[in-house]
Design a protein around this motif. Structure first.
Motif, PDB file in Angstrom:
ATOM      1  N   GLU A  36       0.824  -1.209   0.000  1.00  0.00           N
ATOM      2  CA  GLU A  36       0.000   0.000   0.000  1.00  0.00           C
ATOM      3  C   GLU A  36       0.857   1.257   0.000  1.00  0.00           C
ATOM      4  N   LYS A  39       2.139   1.737  -3.508  1.00  0.00           N
ATOM      5  CA  LYS A  39       1.060   2.235  -4.371  1.00  0.00           C
ATOM      6  C   LYS A  39       0.837   3.726  -4.156  1.00  0.00           C
ATOM      7  N   GLY A  40       0.801   4.135  -2.898  1.00  0.00           N
ATOM      8  CA  GLY A  40       0.601   5.548  -2.586  1.00  0.00           C
ATOM      9  C   GLY A  40       1.727   6.413  -3.117  1.00  0.00           C
ATOM     10  N   ARG A  42       3.717   5.731  -5.711  1.00  0.00           N
ATOM     11  CA  ARG A  42       3.611   5.794  -7.177  1.00  0.00           C
ATOM     12  C   ARG A  42       2.502   6.738  -7.616  1.00  0.00           C
ATOM     13  N   LYS A  43       1.370   6.715  -6.889  1.00  0.00           N
ATOM     14  CA  LYS A  43       0.255   7.594  -7.235  1.00  0.00           C
ATOM     15  C   LYS A  43       0.645   9.056  -7.050  1.00  0.00           C
ATOM     16  N   SER A  44       1.344   9.359  -5.968  1.00  0.00           N
ATOM     17  CA  SER A  44       1.731  10.753  -5.737  1.00  0.00           C
ATOM     18  C   SER A  44       2.759  11.219  -6.759  1.00  0.00           C
ATOM     19  N   LYS A  46       2.940  10.095  -9.853  1.00  0.00           N
ATOM     20  CA  LYS A  46       2.184  10.257 -11.098  1.00  0.00           C
ATOM     21  C   LYS A  46       1.376  11.545 -11.069  1.00  0.00           C
ATOM     22  N   ASP A  47       0.747  11.842  -9.932  1.00  0.00           N
ATOM     23  CA  ASP A  47      -0.021  13.082  -9.804  1.00  0.00           C
ATOM     24  C   ASP A  47       0.871  14.307  -9.964  1.00  0.00           C
ATOM     25  N   GLU A  48       2.068  14.229  -9.427  1.00  0.00           N
ATOM     26  CA  GLU A  48       3.011  15.346  -9.534  1.00  0.00           C
ATOM     27  C   GLU A  48       3.432  15.554 -10.987  1.00  0.00           C
ATOM     28  N   GLU A  49       3.600  14.468 -11.737  1.00  0.00           N
ATOM     29  CA  GLU A  49       3.995  14.580 -13.147  1.00  0.00           C
ATOM     30  C   GLU A  49       2.857  15.141 -13.991  1.00  0.00           C
ATOM     31  N   ASP A  50       1.604  14.889 -13.574  1.00  0.00           N
ATOM     32  CA  ASP A  50       0.454  15.357 -14.337  1.00  0.00           C
ATOM     33  C   ASP A  50       0.145  16.836 -14.117  1.00  0.00           C
TER      34      ASP A  50
END
Length: 78
Positions: A36, A39-40, A42-44, A46-50
């Motif tokens: 978990e 996962k968190g 990687r999500k953060s 990805k959100d930063e790259e977006d």
């Protein structure tokens, strides 16, 4: 030879000792928590790259897109 001079048998013995000390239930919980957390992370990332990148002017300096709002705020304080 295994990993860095450690044989497969030494790794197996260490694994058995860890299972005996902590039990499979606790190791499963630790593994789930670690999954978990990854996962968190990687999500953060990805959100930063977006996120949109700040705009650059011709000199390569960033533009302040909220300059008008800041100017109004500073004038209202005076």
């Amino acid at each position: 030879m295994g990993f860095g001079g450690i044989s497969i048998w030494q790794l197996a013995i260490v694994l058995v000792i860890v299972i005996l000390l902590f039990g499979t239930k606790r190791l499963k919980g630790v593994g789930g928590d670690l999954g978990e957390a990854i996962k968190g992370f990687r999500k953060s990332v990805k959100d930063e790259e977006d996120k949109p990148k700040p705009e650059l002017d011709d000199k390569g300096e960033t533009l302040d897109v909220h300059a008008q709002e800041k100017r109004q705020d500073s004038q209202s304080r005076d």
